[in-house]
Design a protein around this motif. Structure first.
Motif, PDB file in Angstrom:
ATOM      1  N   THR A 207       0.734  -1.214  -0.037  1.00  7.17           N
ATOM      2  CA  THR A 207      -0.033  -0.039   0.079  1.00  7.17           C
ATOM      3  C   THR A 207       0.616   1.303   0.024  1.00  7.17           C
ATOM      4  O   THR A 207       0.260   2.230  -0.062  1.00  7.17           O
ATOM      5  CB  THR A 207      -0.992  -0.003   1.301  1.00  7.17           C
ATOM      6  OG1 THR A 207      -0.144  -0.147   2.519  1.00  7.17           O
ATOM      7  CG2 THR A 207      -2.132  -0.878   1.218  1.00  7.17           C
ATOM      8  N   THR A 208       2.227   1.076   0.196  1.00  8.50           N
ATOM      9  CA  THR A 208       2.851   2.274   0.120  1.00  8.50           C
ATOM     10  C   THR A 208       4.224   2.207  -0.716  1.00  8.50           C
ATOM     11  O   THR A 208       4.719   1.262  -0.997  1.00  8.50           O
ATOM     12  CB  THR A 208       3.651   2.262   1.695  1.00  8.50           C
ATOM     13  OG1 THR A 208       2.388   1.895   2.619  1.00  8.50           O
ATOM     14  CG2 THR A 208       4.196   3.832   1.922  1.00  8.50           C
ATOM     15  N   GLN A 281      -0.308  -5.654  -8.299  1.00  8.35           N
ATOM     16  CA  GLN A 281      -1.283  -4.424  -7.497  1.00  8.35           C
ATOM     17  C   GLN A 281      -0.336  -3.633  -6.506  1.00  8.35           C
ATOM     18  O   GLN A 281      -0.637  -2.536  -6.132  1.00  8.35           O
ATOM     19  CB  GLN A 281      -2.516  -4.838  -7.053  1.00  8.35           C
ATOM     20  CG  GLN A 281      -3.523  -5.246  -8.031  1.00  8.35           C
ATOM     21  CD  GLN A 281      -4.890  -5.583  -7.277  1.00  8.35           C
ATOM     22  OE1 GLN A 281      -4.818  -5.840  -6.012  1.00  8.35           O
ATOM     23  NE2 GLN A 281      -5.917  -5.621  -7.934  1.00  8.35           N
ATOM     24  N   ALA A 282       0.746  -4.191  -6.074  1.00  8.94           N
ATOM     25  CA  ALA A 282       1.317  -3.607  -5.159  1.00  8.94           C
ATOM     26  C   ALA A 282       1.896  -2.197  -5.325  1.00  8.94           C
ATOM     27  O   ALA A 282       2.502  -1.812  -6.456  1.00  8.94           O
ATOM     28  CB  ALA A 282       2.814  -4.422  -4.667  1.00  8.94           C
ATOM     29  N   VAL A 283       1.693  -1.191  -4.405  1.00  9.49           N
ATOM     30  CA  VAL A 283       2.082   0.176  -4.608  1.00  9.49           C
ATOM     31  C   VAL A 283       3.587   0.322  -4.744  1.00  9.49           C
ATOM     32  O   VAL A 283       3.938   1.181  -5.425  1.00  9.49           O
ATOM     33  CB  VAL A 283       1.539   0.889  -3.504  1.00  9.49           C
ATOM     34  CG1 VAL A 283       1.927   2.513  -3.600  1.00  9.49           C
ATOM     35  CG2 VAL A 283      -0.314   1.209  -3.597  1.00  9.49           C
ATOM     36  N   ALA A 284       4.305  -0.362  -4.273  1.00 10.09           N
ATOM     37  CA  ALA A 284       5.850  -0.449  -4.081  1.00 10.09           C
ATOM     38  C   ALA A 284       6.438  -0.381  -5.612  1.00 10.09           C
ATOM     39  O   ALA A 284       7.280   0.162  -5.895  1.00 10.09           O
ATOM     40  CB  ALA A 284       6.322  -1.436  -3.173  1.00 10.09           C
ATOM     41  N   VAL A 285       5.639  -1.255  -6.528  1.00  7.98           N
ATOM     42  CA  VAL A 285       6.157  -1.319  -7.871  1.00  7.98           C
ATOM     43  C   VAL A 285       5.361  -0.680  -8.559  1.00  7.98           C
ATOM     44  O   VAL A 285       5.584  -0.746 -10.009  1.00  7.98           O
ATOM     45  CB  VAL A 285       6.168  -3.004  -8.292  1.00  7.98           C
ATOM     46  CG1 VAL A 285       7.238  -3.608  -7.289  1.00  7.98           C
ATOM     47  CG2 VAL A 285       5.028  -3.491  -8.237  1.00  7.98           C
ATOM     48  N   LYS A 286       4.603   0.222  -8.527  1.00 10.64           N
ATOM     49  CA  LYS A 286       3.736   0.925  -9.353  1.00 10.64           C
ATOM     50  C   LYS A 286       4.255   1.779 -10.201  1.00 10.64           C
ATOM     51  O   LYS A 286       3.926   2.006 -11.549  1.00 10.64           O
ATOM     52  CB  LYS A 286       2.573   2.153  -8.686  1.00 10.64           C
ATOM     53  CG  LYS A 286       1.330   1.098  -7.980  1.00 10.64           C
ATOM     54  CD  LYS A 286       0.085   1.010  -9.255  1.00 10.64           C
ATOM     55  CE  LYS A 286      -1.064   0.506  -8.837  1.00 10.64           C
ATOM     56  NZ  LYS A 286      -1.133  -0.923  -8.615  1.00 10.64           N
TER      57      LYS A 286
END
Length: 354
Positions: A207-208, A281-286
């Motif tokens: 999420t971050t 979906q992980a925000v870390a790899v967006k």
């Protein structure tokens, strides 16, 4: 031992290029409400592994029916089915995907860490038996991360949910090993996660963005649970998406050859399957385009790309095939990864050359 590699080699040799690449992907299927279109998309990409995601209280029998329907669509190679690795997150506490009739309510890892290791091993064997009854052959657990007591609940991904077995490597190591041994006893593959540890971060990579561990080094004692679990024969290790500024400040662990090739493979001698944390979906790899996520992870030494968003797999697979055509070192590495995945399947009885 010479017979084992020949079966894998035989299957590998009979596969098409797209079938081989498909073995490098694990796509999510929502356990409670499977999306037939996404399943069809994965089938078209020859995806070799699925992850049961979300939360389902349908129980073992209904889950088995779903898994059987997925297995029925697995690729056949030279007339024999190459069955799917079917995984889920069955840790306990807040993180237990499958529940309902036939499944125990599993307490949190922090509670499990207060038990004797022999009791935890027998309980984990029971939980794995239940997974097996549901058709699940791979558990993305145990969490081998050490959350220091001084960080505790301020550690969003692990401590915030009591996902750690304890606050010292001395507690986590034997309990993580006991959990993995119980899984193995009931023929479910275990996964040590999240290498090289999410215990010292604050943010949750799901999420971050820009989650950084500024504590862990290549010799930190918090790595002991991983080192010990690998020595005991752990078949899978999952890589974290955080950045470790004292190990490789320029790359997230999941894209770091220092973390995967140098630490995990060389320092720790790990020979099994390296699976990514979610690259969907992980925000870390967006900030990284999906196609690059897959190529960068595999280039760094990873084997199995996990994505919660299977619609990304066609673009990812195409990028992998393109890079293979351009780069022989990458092609060799991908070949090794496919062999590792197939070898894990063979050990689990998902591959037959009879």
């Amino acid at each position: 031992m010479s017979a084992a590699p020949s079966c894998v080699d035989k299957v590998y040799g009979a596969m098409t290029g797209p079938q081989r690449v498909g073995q490098l992907f694990m796509g999510a299927v929502t356990a409670s409400s499977p999306d037939r279109q996404k399943i069809q998309l994965m089938r078209q990409s020859h995806v070799g592994s699925v992850f049961l995601a979300g939360r389902s209280s349908a129980g073992t029998r209904a889950t088995k029916a779903l898994v059987d329907s997925l297995q029925a669509q697995a690729d056949t190679v030279a007339g024999k089915r190459v069955s799917l690795l079917v995984s889920t997150d069955q840790e306990g506490g807040h993180v237990q995907v499958l529940s309902g009739p036939g499944f125990s309510a599993i307490p949190s890892a922090l509670t499990q860490g207060s038990w004797s290791t022999s009791y935890l091993r027998s309980q984990a064997a029971t939980w794995a038996e239940q997974l097996g009854a549901a058709g699940v052959n791979l558990n993305l657990a145990p969490v081998a991360d050490v959350v220091p007591a001084s960080v505790g609940r301020n550690n969003a991904p692990i401590g915030g949910y009591d996902r750690e077995f304890g606050h010292t490597a001395a507690t986590v190591t034997p309990h993580s090993n006991a959990f993995a041994a119980g899984m193995a006893r009931s023929k479910v593959l275990a996964t040590l996660k999240h290498f090289p540890g999410l215990g010292s971060v604050r943010g949750n990579t799901d999420t971050t963005a820009n989650v950084v561990d500024s504590v862990t080094t290549r010799t930190s004692s918090s790595l002991d649970p991983f080192r010990s679990g690998i020595k005991a024969g752990a078949p899978f290790v999952m890589i974290s998406s955080a950045t470790y500024s004292r190990i490789d400040p320029k790359h997230q662990a999941v894209f770091s050859s220092t973390v995967i090739k140098d630490m995990l493979r060389k320092d720790f001698g790990f020979k099994g399957v390296v699976v990514s944390d979610d690259l969907g979906q992980a925000v870390a790899v967006k900030a990284v385009p999906p196609a690059d996520r897959a190529v960068n992870f595999l280039s760094a030494g990873g084997d199995l790309v996990l994505t919660i968003e299977p619609t990304q797999i066609p673009a990812m697979a195409k990028a992998v095939q393109t890079r293979m055509a351009q780069n022989s070192a990458f092609r060799d590495q991908v070949d090794q990864s496919v062999h590792r995945v197939l070898a894990a399947k063979q050990r689990e009885g998902l591959l037959s050359c009879g």
